[in-house]
Design a protein around this motif. Structure first.
Motif, PDB file in Angstrom:
ATOM      1  N   GLY A  41      10.259  12.525  -5.861  1.00 22.02           N
ATOM      2  CA  GLY A  41       8.990  13.238  -6.029  1.00 22.02           C
ATOM      3  C   GLY A  41       8.478  13.149  -7.453  1.00 22.02           C
ATOM      4  N   LEU A  42       9.372  13.261  -8.420  1.00 22.81           N
ATOM      5  CA  LEU A  42       8.957  13.189  -9.816  1.00 22.81           C
ATOM      6  C   LEU A  42       8.478  11.792 -10.194  1.00 22.81           C
ATOM      7  N   ASN A  43       8.861  10.798  -9.401  1.00 21.23           N
ATOM      8  CA  ASN A  43       8.441   9.422  -9.677  1.00 21.23           C
ATOM      9  C   ASN A  43       7.108   9.079  -9.019  1.00 21.23           C
ATOM     10  N   ARG A  44       6.472  10.032  -8.355  1.00 24.85           N
ATOM     11  CA  ARG A  44       5.176   9.762  -7.730  1.00 24.85           C
ATOM     12  C   ARG A  44       4.089   9.547  -8.783  1.00 24.85           C
ATOM     13  N   ASP A  45       3.169   8.650  -8.462  1.00 25.98           N
ATOM     14  CA  ASP A  45       2.023   8.421  -9.336  1.00 25.98           C
ATOM     15  C   ASP A  45       1.008   9.545  -9.172  1.00 25.98           C
ATOM     16  N   VAL A  46       0.443   9.975 -10.283  1.00 27.09           N
ATOM     17  CA  VAL A  46      -0.623  10.975 -10.257  1.00 27.09           C
ATOM     18  C   VAL A  46      -1.948  10.241 -10.403  1.00 27.09           C
ATOM     19  N   ARG A  47      -2.687  10.108  -9.305  1.00 33.00           N
ATOM     20  CA  ARG A  47      -3.920   9.323  -9.305  1.00 33.00           C
ATOM     21  C   ARG A  47      -5.168  10.153  -9.578  1.00 33.00           C
ATOM     22  N   ASP A  48      -5.016  11.476  -9.549  1.00 29.65           N
ATOM     23  CA  ASP A  48      -6.190  12.334  -9.726  1.00 29.65           C
ATOM     24  C   ASP A  48      -5.690  13.728 -10.089  1.00 29.65           C
ATOM     25  N   PHE A  49      -6.573  14.537 -10.633  1.00 25.97           N
ATOM     26  CA  PHE A  49      -6.263  15.940 -10.902  1.00 25.97           C
ATOM     27  C   PHE A  49      -7.255  16.805 -10.133  1.00 25.97           C
TER      28      PHE A  49
ATOM     29  N   LEU B 223       4.947   1.354 -17.950  1.00 32.86           N
ATOM     30  CA  LEU B 223       6.070   0.723 -17.276  1.00 32.86           C
ATOM     31  C   LEU B 223       7.355   1.109 -17.995  1.00 32.86           C
ATOM     32  N   ASN B 224       8.326   1.594 -17.255  1.00 31.88           N
ATOM     33  CA  ASN B 224       9.630   1.874 -17.841  1.00 31.88           C
ATOM     34  C   ASN B 224      10.683   1.848 -16.754  1.00 31.88           C
ATOM     35  N   ALA B 225      11.935   1.945 -17.162  1.00 32.90           N
ATOM     36  CA  ALA B 225      13.036   1.828 -16.212  1.00 32.90           C
ATOM     37  C   ALA B 225      13.051   2.960 -15.202  1.00 32.90           C
ATOM     38  N   ALA B 226      12.420   4.088 -15.546  1.00 35.44           N
ATOM     39  CA  ALA B 226      12.418   5.241 -14.644  1.00 35.44           C
ATOM     40  C   ALA B 226      11.311   5.168 -13.595  1.00 35.44           C
ATOM     41  N   SER B 227      10.457   4.144 -13.659  1.00 38.29           N
ATOM     42  CA  SER B 227       9.363   4.040 -12.678  1.00 38.29           C
ATOM     43  C   SER B 227       9.397   2.662 -12.013  1.00 38.29           C
ATOM     44  N   PRO B 228      10.423   2.389 -11.198  1.00 30.21           N
ATOM     45  CA  PRO B 228      10.555   1.058 -10.592  1.00 30.21           C
ATOM     46  C   PRO B 228       9.388   0.682  -9.693  1.00 30.21           C
ATOM     47  N   ARG B 229       8.726   1.670  -9.092  1.00 30.19           N
ATOM     48  CA  ARG B 229       7.614   1.341  -8.199  1.00 30.19           C
ATOM     49  C   ARG B 229       6.449   0.766  -8.993  1.00 30.19           C
TER      50      ARG B 229
ATOM     51  N   ARG C 235      15.391   4.609   3.787  1.00 33.92           N
ATOM     52  CA  ARG C 235      15.666   3.317   3.140  1.00 33.92           C
ATOM     53  C   ARG C 235      14.681   2.248   3.604  1.00 33.92           C
ATOM     54  N   VAL C 236      14.325   2.293   4.873  1.00 34.01           N
ATOM     55  CA  VAL C 236      13.359   1.324   5.407  1.00 34.01           C
ATOM     56  C   VAL C 236      11.989   1.543   4.772  1.00 34.01           C
ATOM     57  N   LEU C 237      11.596   2.806   4.619  1.00 39.53           N
ATOM     58  CA  LEU C 237      10.304   3.102   4.000  1.00 39.53           C
ATOM     59  C   LEU C 237      10.292   2.674   2.531  1.00 39.53           C
ATOM     60  N   ARG C 238      11.380   2.895   1.830  1.00 41.35           N
ATOM     61  CA  ARG C 238      11.429   2.478   0.423  1.00 41.35           C
ATOM     62  C   ARG C 238      11.403   0.953   0.315  1.00 41.35           C
ATOM     63  N   ALA C 239      12.083   0.284   1.238  1.00 43.95           N
ATOM     64  CA  ALA C 239      12.029  -1.180   1.243  1.00 43.95           C
ATOM     65  C   ALA C 239      10.617  -1.655   1.568  1.00 43.95           C
ATOM     66  N   ALA C 240       9.963  -0.995   2.521  1.00 42.51           N
ATOM     67  CA  ALA C 240       8.581  -1.351   2.861  1.00 42.51           C
ATOM     68  C   ALA C 240       7.676  -1.181   1.651  1.00 42.51           C
ATOM     69  N   ASP C 241       7.911  -0.136   0.870  1.00 38.26           N
ATOM     70  CA  ASP C 241       7.128   0.102  -0.341  1.00 38.26           C
ATOM     71  C   ASP C 241       7.252  -1.081  -1.297  1.00 38.26           C
TER      72      ASP C 241
ATOM     73  N   LEU D  94       7.901  10.969   0.362  1.00 36.85           N
ATOM     74  CA  LEU D  94       8.527  10.027  -0.573  1.00 36.85           C
ATOM     75  C   LEU D  94       7.521   9.438  -1.560  1.00 36.85           C
ATOM     76  N   GLY D  95       6.250   9.793  -1.404  1.00 32.61           N
ATOM     77  CA  GLY D  95       5.223   9.255  -2.299  1.00 32.61           C
ATOM     78  C   GLY D  95       4.946   7.785  -2.067  1.00 32.61           C
ATOM     79  N   ILE D  96       5.060   7.334  -0.822  1.00 35.15           N
ATOM     80  CA  ILE D  96       4.908   5.915  -0.491  1.00 35.15           C
ATOM     81  C   ILE D  96       3.568   5.678   0.189  1.00 35.15           C
ATOM     82  N   ASP D  97       2.877   4.664  -0.266  1.00 36.37           N
ATOM     83  CA  ASP D  97       1.572   4.294   0.278  1.00 36.37           C
ATOM     84  C   ASP D  97       1.758   3.236   1.361  1.00 36.37           C
ATOM     85  N   LEU D  98       1.428   3.587   2.610  1.00 36.24           N
ATOM     86  CA  LEU D  98       1.553   2.658   3.726  1.00 36.24           C
ATOM     87  C   LEU D  98       0.200   2.171   4.220  1.00 36.24           C
TER      88      LEU D  98
END
Length: 693
Positions: A226-234, A327-333, A392-398, A424-428
């Motif tokens: 959750g903490l790794n989710r992108d914040v696209r708007d406020f 970009l950093n090691a903590a934000s692989p997405r 795991r499948v959803l993260r792989a799909a991401d 999971l903060g995943i865009d499908l």
């Protein structure tokens, strides 16, 4: 001689890290040992980009060897002893890295609040002194197409005039609508490879974790995902709930006083329903909900961050708008997004050639995995994933969607898939979602399955229930050409995954059985092991079939097949039923495929170790250099692959099924996300060899 490429720019804000990451991806596909050098840094503390490169590409380079001097040290040295002495010191540091690596990626200066005069000229001189090719990056954010083209042309001419070997020019962060025009305009007027990358808001969007660090916020709820989710708007909450809910946007961070429990619960309930999925909540004024409200919030949207700051909404807003994603090691997405952007808009084959990357004679696990991704992307296919709600499948799909590897269909209840993806903060948005229970295809598939299994007494009524199973539904999609391949098994058994394929897709012409291989990625080469997953005790005919299938699979994935038919005895030294089976299987392979190099029976050490082979089978074209190792039974094969995987640190990719008319692959129920990504890529490559219906 060590080669190097110098990635540099003309000003700050060009998003150069995307290009540097993309170039490192190209280098590690072809070169075993890649080093990194950054001539000037602001301090000797941790380097965000190097930490990312080190973790992603498993670099063994010591961090202290990466840097030349700090800007302060460089300025003092230049003032005291002159520019030549500064350059000489940096060249010496660079050469220390170059001596240890086959290729060096040089990260140019960042033009950010430095006291070094004429940074562009310094970068040009360093590139020349290092003997490095130059990739020039120009930022195009918030500029008209014509202005971007002019600035890029000036940048090219500036570096060329200073004697640089400019091999490519990249304009980054261009308005998406202008991207094609900018690229075409530059290509028409500059004698160098020119690429234009569009602005992607998700790259500049901060993650919740980055906001936590910037604001010094306290995390009340939320997990790492959750903490790794992108914040696209406020979205700032002050209105009553009926007016507030329609203002929510996908990926927004809700900012509201901590005593507005109606907005907190309402936003999380909307997220849980997937309408829309939010990034999290930021509570202001140092107000926190009580334990019962926090407990309810945690149950409504598990993993969704709820963070708290002491300040009010207005000063908090000012701080938020100043936070930019990095970009950093903590934000692989973000890294996957950046690489997808780079690979979609850069001709990677052309750039690889221009920076003179010669392929290493060694093939490392990472190089093999890179090759899978590149090949699967080159001939786009659709892969269906029946386990659509599995994390795991959803993260792989991401990862697969961000890297633009293939088209995906996920099966399952659509609302459940979207809800889990939102958590999971995943865009499908780029994936196809199908619920077999409600799909119009169910009737068509029931009729088809009833015809296929009529000899077993199957009726349309019974088939209607069978095809609602995700494994059967996915297999029928492949059979009907609605998908090119299927990958399952993260939560289903091997039998549940491959039984529908046996019944519906069936074996390919010339194949007696369905078998499997593992690609065993050792430190310096890739071996193919078969069969380690499907056939318990194949007879001689079946063992020969496995060998021929495994050789074909090896060749399809760039491994030159030299087949070792394994036994506890080498050559004519042993006898017995087990050895005789292997000996007969070897003879059958030679009869059916005289073009293949095959040796057997042969022991494992004689198959892979040249010194042992010289003693036991001198003069053999296979012994000591076998690449395809065929085990006599499942017990031997399965135990051996796991022993090598665990004891030798090999990366095992598979099992890869072979012998079917169309590709269906099974996952281990312990599969990691990267295992799933690799298997999907393999399936897409297998499908490239199939004729589309």
């Amino acid at each position: 001689m060590t080669r190097s490429v110098y990635v540099t720019g003309t000003d700050r804000g060009d998003g150069r890290q995307v290009i540097e990451l993309g170039v490192m991806e190209l280098l590690t596909r072809h070169v075993d040992r890649v080093g990194v050098f950054r001539p000037l840094v602001h301090d000797h503390g941790p380097d965000r980009l190097f930490d990312l490169l080190r973790s992603r590409y498993r670099l063994g380079q010591a961090p202290e060897s990466v840097y030349g001097l700090t800007y302060g040290e460089a300025s003092a040295l230049q003032a005291e002893r002159g520019m030549d002495e500064l350059v000489s010191a940096l060249v010496e540091r660079f050469l220390a890295v170059a001596r240890e690596y086959e290729y060096v990626l040089v990260l140019g200066t960042d033009f950010a609040a430095t006291n070094v005069p004429d940074e562009l000229a310094l970068n040009a001189r360093l590139a020349n002194e290092f003997g490095a090719s130059v990739i020039t990056v120009v930022g195009g954010q918030d500029q008209a197409a014509e202005a971007v083209r002019a600035e890029a042309a000036n940048a090219y001419r500036a570096y060329e005039a200073l004697g640089c070997d400019v091999v490519a020019l990249v304009v980054n962060r261009v308005a998406p609508a202008d991207r094609a025009a900018v690229a075409e305009g530059l290509a028409a007027h500059l004698p160098v490879a020119c690429y234009a990358l569009p602005e992607d808001g998700s790259l500049s969007a901060p993650t919740v974790a980055q906001i936590v660090r910037k604001l010094g916020a306290e995390v009340l709820l939320g997990d790492d995902a959750g903490l790794n989710r992108d914040v696209r708007d406020f979205v700032f909450g002050g209105a009553m709930l009926p007016a507030f809910l329609p203002a929510l946007t996908e990926g927004c961070l809700v900012v509201t006083p901590g005593d507005r429990t109606d907005l907190i619960i309402g936003a999380l309930a909307a997220h849980s329903a997937g309408a829309p999925p939010i990034a999290g909540l930021l509570l202001t004024l140092d107000e926190r909900p009580g334990p019962s409200i926090l407990a309810l919030a945690g149950r409504l949207a598990p993993g969704t961050p709820v963070i708290s700051v002491p300040g009010g909404s207005f000063p908090t807003a000012a701080e938020l708008f100043a936070v930019e994603g990095k970009l950093n090691a903590a934000s692989p997405r973000k890294s996957e997004t950046a690489l997808g952007l780079f690979e979609r808009h850069v001709d990677t084959a052309e750039l690889t050639n221009r920076i003179s990357v010669a392929r290493s004679s060694r093939v490392t696990p990472m190089m093999f995995e890179h090759e899978l991704i590149e090949r699967s992307r080159s001939g786009r296919r659709r892969v269906v994933l029946p386990e659509g709600t599995e994390e795991r499948v959803l993260r792989a799909a991401d990862v697969l969607l961000r890297r633009d590897v293939c088209d995906l269909t996920l099966l399952g209840e659509e609302e459940a898939i979207r809800k889990r993806a939102a958590e999971l903060g995943i865009d499908l948005s780029e994936a196809q979602l199908i619920d077999p229970q409600t799909s119009p295809l169910r009737e068509r598939f029931a009729e088809l399955y009833a015809r296929v299994r009529a000899h077993k007494g199957m009726t349309v009524e019974l088939a209607h229930d069978v095809v609602a199973d995700v494994s059967y539904f996915g297999t029928l999609m492949v059979q009907e050409g609605l998908a090119d391949g299927m990958v399952s098994g993260a939560v289903h058994s091997t039998a549940a995954t491959i039984r529908p394929a046996f019944e519906i897709i069936k074996t390919a012409p010339g194949a007696q059985i369905v078998s499997s291989v593992f690609f065993m990625c050792l430190a310096d080469r890739v071996l193919v092991y078969g069969d380690c997953a499907v056939n318990p005790d194949p007879n001689a005919e079946q063992l020969a079939d496995i060998a021929i299938q495994s050789a074909a699979t090896a060749a399809q994935f760039g491994v030159e097949p030299r087949i070792a038919m394994l036994s506890y005895s080498t050559g004519t030294s042993g006898s017995g039923a087990d050895v005789d089976k292997v000996r007969k299987a070897t003879e059958i392979v030679r009869e059916r495929r005289p073009d293949l190099l095959v040796e057997g029976p042969i022991q494992y050490d004689a198959a892979v170790d040249a010194s042992v082979a010289a003693t036991k089978l001198p003069g053999s074209e296979v012994a000591g250099k076998a690449t395809v190792l065929v085990f006599p039974d499942l017990n031997t094969g399965n135990n051996t692959y796991k022993a090598v995987q665990r004891s030798a640190g090999a990366v095992a990719v598979g099992p890869v099924l072979q012998g079917l008319r169309k590709p269906v692959n099974d996952l281990s129920r312990g599969a990691l996300v990267q295992d799933i990504v690799n298997t999907v890529a393999i399936t897409a490559i297998q499908a490239q060899g199939e004729q589309r219906p």
